[in-house]
Design a protein around this motif. Structure first.
Motif, PDB file in Angstrom:
ATOM      1  N   GLU A   9       0.728  -1.282  -0.015  1.00 30.10           N
ATOM      2  CA  GLU A   9       0.032   0.176  -0.066  1.00 30.10           C
ATOM      3  C   GLU A   9       1.083   1.356  -0.003  1.00 30.10           C
ATOM      4  N   LEU A  10       2.127   1.317   0.799  1.00 29.71           N
ATOM      5  CA  LEU A  10       2.833   2.325   0.829  1.00 29.71           C
ATOM      6  C   LEU A  10       3.531   2.607  -0.525  1.00 29.71           C
ATOM      7  N   LEU A  11       4.158   1.454  -1.103  1.00 33.71           N
ATOM      8  CA  LEU A  11       4.709   1.499  -2.320  1.00 33.71           C
ATOM      9  C   LEU A  11       3.778   2.199  -3.441  1.00 33.71           C
ATOM     10  N   ARG A  12       2.485   1.743  -3.338  1.00 29.05           N
ATOM     11  CA  ARG A  12       1.399   2.245  -4.618  1.00 29.05           C
ATOM     12  C   ARG A  12       1.296   3.635  -4.200  1.00 29.05           C
ATOM     13  N   GLU A  47       0.059   0.747 -13.949  1.00 30.23           N
ATOM     14  CA  GLU A  47      -0.935   0.651 -12.738  1.00 30.23           C
ATOM     15  C   GLU A  47      -1.210   1.562 -11.870  1.00 30.23           C
ATOM     16  N   SER A  48      -0.579   2.501 -11.739  1.00 34.39           N
ATOM     17  CA  SER A  48      -0.702   3.750 -11.224  1.00 34.39           C
ATOM     18  C   SER A  48      -1.698   4.649 -11.866  1.00 34.39           C
ATOM     19  N   VAL A  49      -1.271   4.808 -13.247  1.00 40.15           N
ATOM     20  CA  VAL A  49      -2.400   5.555 -13.990  1.00 40.15           C
ATOM     21  C   VAL A  49      -3.713   4.881 -14.117  1.00 40.15           C
ATOM     22  N   ARG A  50      -3.813   3.514 -14.087  1.00 39.78           N
ATOM     23  CA  ARG A  50      -5.301   2.765 -13.753  1.00 39.78           C
ATOM     24  C   ARG A  50      -5.849   3.284 -12.516  1.00 39.78           C
ATOM     25  N   ARG A  51      -5.152   3.186 -11.244  1.00 46.53           N
ATOM     26  CA  ARG A  51      -5.656   3.348  -9.978  1.00 46.53           C
ATOM     27  C   ARG A  51      -6.202   5.039  -9.916  1.00 46.53           C
ATOM     28  N   LEU A  52      -5.379   6.042 -10.584  1.00 49.54           N
ATOM     29  CA  LEU A  52      -6.016   7.209 -10.398  1.00 49.54           C
ATOM     30  C   LEU A  52      -6.885   7.579 -11.224  1.00 49.54           C
TER      31      LEU A  52
END
Length: 401
Positions: A9-12, A47-52
């Motif tokens: 979670e912290l890394l994400r 993955e980050s772009v998908r989350r955001l």
């Protein structure tokens, strides 16, 4: 002992912050651009772009990079969503109320101004503040996420209210900007004195070398901000730096309150304690013996104030700002008198002279807005809060002139 590994979670969270900050610096970027700029791998960025995107903070703009015929895959451009919000940066000064709405890129989207007649009374200033803020966000589609206010009066640190001290030249009464702006701002309202904001803006011109200095404001009012270890020192109540009543050298060599020097030299606006800036600047440019004598008297008075500031705060240098503080003739008179004091430091004019207080408030508003946006995926919604000025983004309080 084996060091604990950071949680997934912290890394994400850290990855998402990197991506958001890169998008705050640019209007649009592809995932390949984001990977190159952040140093993260393309799959991690993807993955980050998908989350955001799922969180509503980032959107696909619909624009594509050129592709095909040997030029590689087509890339999609991403940008911050319009719904991430904006911030207000506001100046309350004798010249009027100025309100700007800024986005997370630091762009000023709207700017509005409302004049204030003299003498300024709380109800009049509150109405101008309310109107300016409303007009600045007419097309925003909702309230701004937060506001930062610069005020040309002492600000009570615990509440953010403008308070009246003896001989204050501007506001004839008390005003609560936090309360006035509450219906138009969804989150915190940060209030601080205009001299503190000007000092922070000056510090930001050279943060490496400007970590310990005193910023003396010379305008219609008189004020000082002390920057120590890079931070503004506000005092217990938030009214540190109110130098108008310091005892200094009067025009005839006698001990005199600083503010009274200008009364003795006939340099006040009629019926008020405000210094007549236009008349003082005329005096600074004149060559008659009487003008020269008046400049010397002003220089000696200010040098006495600087001696007290240096003795109490030990700054590396003193910076003079305000409408007449860095005028060459005035600066020469001050420097000549100050060098004869037993203890002195370098004195120079401010580098930032165009709206320094609003510039400081705007920079703080941008930093707070960006931090608020980054925190969105990791916190529960909260109600609007009242804050004042601490200079810290994670410890809201209330502010000072």
């Amino acid at each position: 002992m084996t060091a604990a590994k950071p949680s997934l979670e912290l890394l994400r969270s850290l990855t998402d912050e990197h991506v958001l900050r890169e998008l705050m610096q640019a209007n649009r970027l592809t995932r390949a651009d984001l990977a190159a700029r952040s140093g993260l791998s393309k799959p991690t960025v993807g993955e980050s772009v998908r989350r955001l995107t799922g969180a509503g903070l980032v959107v696909d703009t619909g624009e594509r990079t050129p592709g095909g015929r040997g030029r590689g895959r087509v890339g999609s451009y991403y940008a911050l969503a319009d719904t991430v919000g904006t911030a207000l940066a506001i100046s309350i000064a004798p010249g009027g109320v100025v309100a700007e709405r800024i986005d997370a890129h630091g762009d000023v989207l709207t700017r509005t101004r409302h004049d204030i007649s003299r003498p300024a009374r709380p109800e009049q200033v509150a109405a101008a503040l309310r109107t300016a803020a409303a007009q600045a966000q007419e097309d925003a589609g909702g309230p701004s996420r937060l506001a930062v206010v610069s005020a040309a009066d002492p600000v009570e640190r615990a509440t953010g209210r403008l308070i009246r001290l003896p001989d204050a030249p501007f506001l004839l009464g008390e005003l609560d900007p936090v309360d006035v702006l509450a219906p138009q701002v969804a989150g915190p309202v940060t209030v601080d004195n205009d001299v503190n904001w000007a000092a922070q803006a000056e510090r930001d011109t050279d943060p490496t070398n400007l970590s310990d200095f005193a910023y003396v404001f010379l305008g219609e009012g008189l004020g000082c901000a002390v920057v120590s270890d890079g931070e503004i020192r506000r005092g217990h109540a938030g009214v540190a730096g109110e130098i108008a009543h310091l005892i200094t050298i009067g025009p005839h060599g006698q001990a005199t309150r600083f503010i009274e020097v200008f009364a003795e030299l006939d340099l006040r606006r009629a019926g008020t304690t405000a210094i007549d800036v236009d008349r003082l600047l005329q005096l600074a440019n004149a060559r008659e013996p009487s003008a020269t004598a008046a400049r010397h008297a002003v220089g000696h008075a200010i040098s006495g104030v600087l001696a007290a500031i240096v003795a109490l705060t030990d700054p590396r240098l003193v910076i003079l700002g305000g409408p007449w503080g860095s005028h060459p003739a005035i600066l020469d008179a001050i420097t000549a008198a100050f060098t004869r004091m037993p203890r002195h430091v370098e004195v120079r004019g401010a580098q930032l002279t165009e709206e320094p207080s609003l510039t400081g408030a705007r920079t703080d508003a941008l930093n707070r807005l960006r931090s608020a946006i980054i925190a969105i995926p990791h916190r529960a919604p909260s109600s609007a809060t009242r804050t004042s000025a601490t200079g810290s983004l994670n410890e809201p309080t209330h502010g000072h002139v």
